[in-house]
Design a protein around this motif. Structure first.
Motif, PDB file in Angstrom:
ATOM      1  N   PRO A  33       0.821  -1.213   0.000  1.00  0.00           N
ATOM      2  CA  PRO A  33       0.000   0.000   0.000  1.00  0.00           C
ATOM      3  C   PRO A  33       0.856   1.265   0.000  1.00  0.00           C
ATOM      4  O   PRO A  33       2.001   1.258   0.437  1.00  0.00           O
ATOM      5  CB  PRO A  33      -0.799  -0.098   1.304  1.00  0.00           C
ATOM      6  N   GLY A  34       0.289   2.339  -0.495  1.00  0.00           N
ATOM      7  CA  GLY A  34       0.939   3.639  -0.467  1.00  0.00           C
ATOM      8  C   GLY A  34       1.818   3.903  -1.665  1.00  0.00           C
ATOM      9  O   GLY A  34       2.024   3.051  -2.524  1.00  0.00           O
ATOM     10  N   LEU A  35       2.324   5.124  -1.714  1.00  0.00           N
ATOM     11  CA  LEU A  35       3.149   5.542  -2.841  1.00  0.00           C
ATOM     12  C   LEU A  35       4.466   4.791  -2.929  1.00  0.00           C
ATOM     13  O   LEU A  35       4.959   4.529  -4.014  1.00  0.00           O
ATOM     14  CB  LEU A  35       3.423   7.044  -2.765  1.00  0.00           C
ATOM     15  N   ASP A  36       5.041   4.438  -1.776  1.00  0.00           N
ATOM     16  CA  ASP A  36       6.287   3.670  -1.813  1.00  0.00           C
ATOM     17  C   ASP A  36       6.058   2.326  -2.492  1.00  0.00           C
ATOM     18  O   ASP A  36       6.878   1.884  -3.297  1.00  0.00           O
ATOM     19  CB  ASP A  36       6.849   3.463  -0.406  1.00  0.00           C
ATOM     20  N   GLY A  37       4.949   1.680  -2.157  1.00  0.00           N
ATOM     21  CA  GLY A  37       4.612   0.409  -2.787  1.00  0.00           C
ATOM     22  C   GLY A  37       4.365   0.568  -4.271  1.00  0.00           C
ATOM     23  O   GLY A  37       4.818  -0.246  -5.080  1.00  0.00           O
ATOM     24  N   LEU A  38       3.669   1.645  -4.644  1.00  0.00           N
ATOM     25  CA  LEU A  38       3.400   1.894  -6.060  1.00  0.00           C
ATOM     26  C   LEU A  38       4.696   2.148  -6.817  1.00  0.00           C
ATOM     27  O   LEU A  38       4.930   1.568  -7.873  1.00  0.00           O
ATOM     28  CB  LEU A  38       2.451   3.081  -6.225  1.00  0.00           C
ATOM     29  N   ALA A  39       5.555   3.008  -6.263  1.00  0.00           N
ATOM     30  CA  ALA A  39       6.822   3.314  -6.923  1.00  0.00           C
ATOM     31  C   ALA A  39       7.665   2.048  -7.093  1.00  0.00           C
ATOM     32  O   ALA A  39       8.250   1.813  -8.153  1.00  0.00           O
ATOM     33  CB  ALA A  39       7.592   4.367  -6.134  1.00  0.00           C
ATOM     34  N   ALA A  40       7.694   1.210  -6.062  1.00  0.00           N
ATOM     35  CA  ALA A  40       8.455  -0.044  -6.142  1.00  0.00           C
ATOM     36  C   ALA A  40       7.835  -0.991  -7.165  1.00  0.00           C
ATOM     37  O   ALA A  40       8.549  -1.713  -7.865  1.00  0.00           O
ATOM     38  CB  ALA A  40       8.521  -0.714  -4.771  1.00  0.00           C
ATOM     39  N   GLY A  41       6.518  -0.989  -7.267  1.00  0.00           N
ATOM     40  CA  GLY A  41       5.817  -1.888  -8.188  1.00  0.00           C
ATOM     41  C   GLY A  41       5.887  -1.473  -9.640  1.00  0.00           C
ATOM     42  O   GLY A  41       5.633  -2.282 -10.528  1.00  0.00           O
ATOM     43  N   LEU A  42       6.254  -0.226  -9.919  1.00  0.00           N
ATOM     44  CA  LEU A  42       6.275   0.234 -11.305  1.00  0.00           C
ATOM     45  C   LEU A  42       7.350  -0.458 -12.139  1.00  0.00           C
ATOM     46  O   LEU A  42       7.184  -0.630 -13.339  1.00  0.00           O
ATOM     47  CB  LEU A  42       6.432   1.746 -11.371  1.00  0.00           C
ATOM     48  N   GLY A  43       8.433  -0.868 -11.512  1.00  0.00           N
ATOM     49  CA  GLY A  43       9.432  -1.646 -12.246  1.00  0.00           C
ATOM     50  C   GLY A  43       8.840  -2.950 -12.744  1.00  0.00           C
ATOM     51  O   GLY A  43       9.073  -3.359 -13.878  1.00  0.00           O
ATOM     52  N   GLU A  44       8.034  -3.589 -11.905  1.00  0.00           N
ATOM     53  CA  GLU A  44       7.341  -4.818 -12.309  1.00  0.00           C
ATOM     54  C   GLU A  44       6.350  -4.532 -13.427  1.00  0.00           C
ATOM     55  O   GLU A  44       6.208  -5.312 -14.362  1.00  0.00           O
ATOM     56  CB  GLU A  44       6.641  -5.447 -11.104  1.00  0.00           C
ATOM     57  N   VAL A  45       5.660  -3.405 -13.348  1.00  0.00           N
ATOM     58  CA  VAL A  45       4.699  -3.037 -14.394  1.00  0.00           C
ATOM     59  C   VAL A  45       5.425  -2.857 -15.723  1.00  0.00           C
ATOM     60  O   VAL A  45       4.984  -3.370 -16.758  1.00  0.00           O
ATOM     61  CB  VAL A  45       3.918  -1.757 -14.009  1.00  0.00           C
ATOM     62  N   ALA A  46       6.544  -2.142 -15.715  1.00  0.00           N
ATOM     63  CA  ALA A  46       7.305  -1.939 -16.952  1.00  0.00           C
ATOM     64  C   ALA A  46       7.783  -3.281 -17.512  1.00  0.00           C
ATOM     65  O   ALA A  46       7.692  -3.523 -18.719  1.00  0.00           O
ATOM     66  CB  ALA A  46       8.487  -1.004 -16.700  1.00  0.00           C
TER      67      ALA A  46
END
Length: 193
Positions: free
Chosen positions: A76-89
């Protein structure tokens, strides 16, 4: 597992791999079972044995691609989102993701055999996003329904992915995903104040 069963599974995977490549390159309509047989190196007669017909093969390809397209939930949160964006890419770059976009027009037809698979795929992804939103404290958009916001965010992801697929030399995927995160963060109060 017996050697016979193992060989059957290997043949099935080779057929699926070939069909996935061909459907992504040519689309469903323009791909024949003969094309799949030639690409896979498996006899054309084996394909119906594994998948019944071309529609059965398409269903198996789509089911496999949608399962491969699943990503783990991010924290949860922006830290989780920022960390997850590498997986999204990374997810966007996987070959089967091109297939899912190639077949999207097929999935929107009323009588399409893959429409239900696509609905489930999108519903699961939206549910994951809604779950992330519900677990994220101090969102500036807390008054917006999590499901509606999940549709919006998922639409952003799909739109970014489609634009990158069409013009990968013109779209900086990582920078665009980072900009999306920055946009979300612009009104966020991480302290919960």
């Amino acid at each position: 597992m017996s050697r016979r069963h193992e060989a059957s599974q290997e043949s099935r995977e080779r057929i699926l791999d070939a069909a996935e490549q061909l459907f992504a390159e040519r689309g469903f309509v323009e791909t024949s079972l003969v094309d799949v047989a030639e690409r896979s190196g498996i006899s054309r007669g084996s394909i119906p044995w594994h998948f019944t017909n071309k529609v059965g093969l398409l269903m198996a390809v789509v089911e496999r691609a949608t399962e491969r397209g699943r990503s783990p939930l991010v924290a949860p949160g922006l830290d989780g989102l920022a960390a997850g964006l590498g997986e999204v890419a990374d997810r966007f770059r996987r070959p089967h993701m091109a297939l899912l976009h190639t077949l999207l027009s097929e999935a929107t037809r009323d009588a399409s055999p893959i429409a239900a698979s696509y609905r489930r795929y999108h519903e699961r992804d939206r549910a994951d996003i809604a779950e992330w939103l519900a677990a994220t404290p101090s969102r500036p958009d807390a008054e917006i329904d999590d499901e509606a916001l999940a549709v919006l965010l998922y639409g952003l992801f799909i739109g970014i992915h489609v634009q990158w697929r069409v013009a990968p030399d013109r779209i900086d995927l990582e920078a665009t995903l980072a900009a999306m995160t920055a946009l979300l963060a612009s009104g966020w109060d991480p302290a919960g104040d």
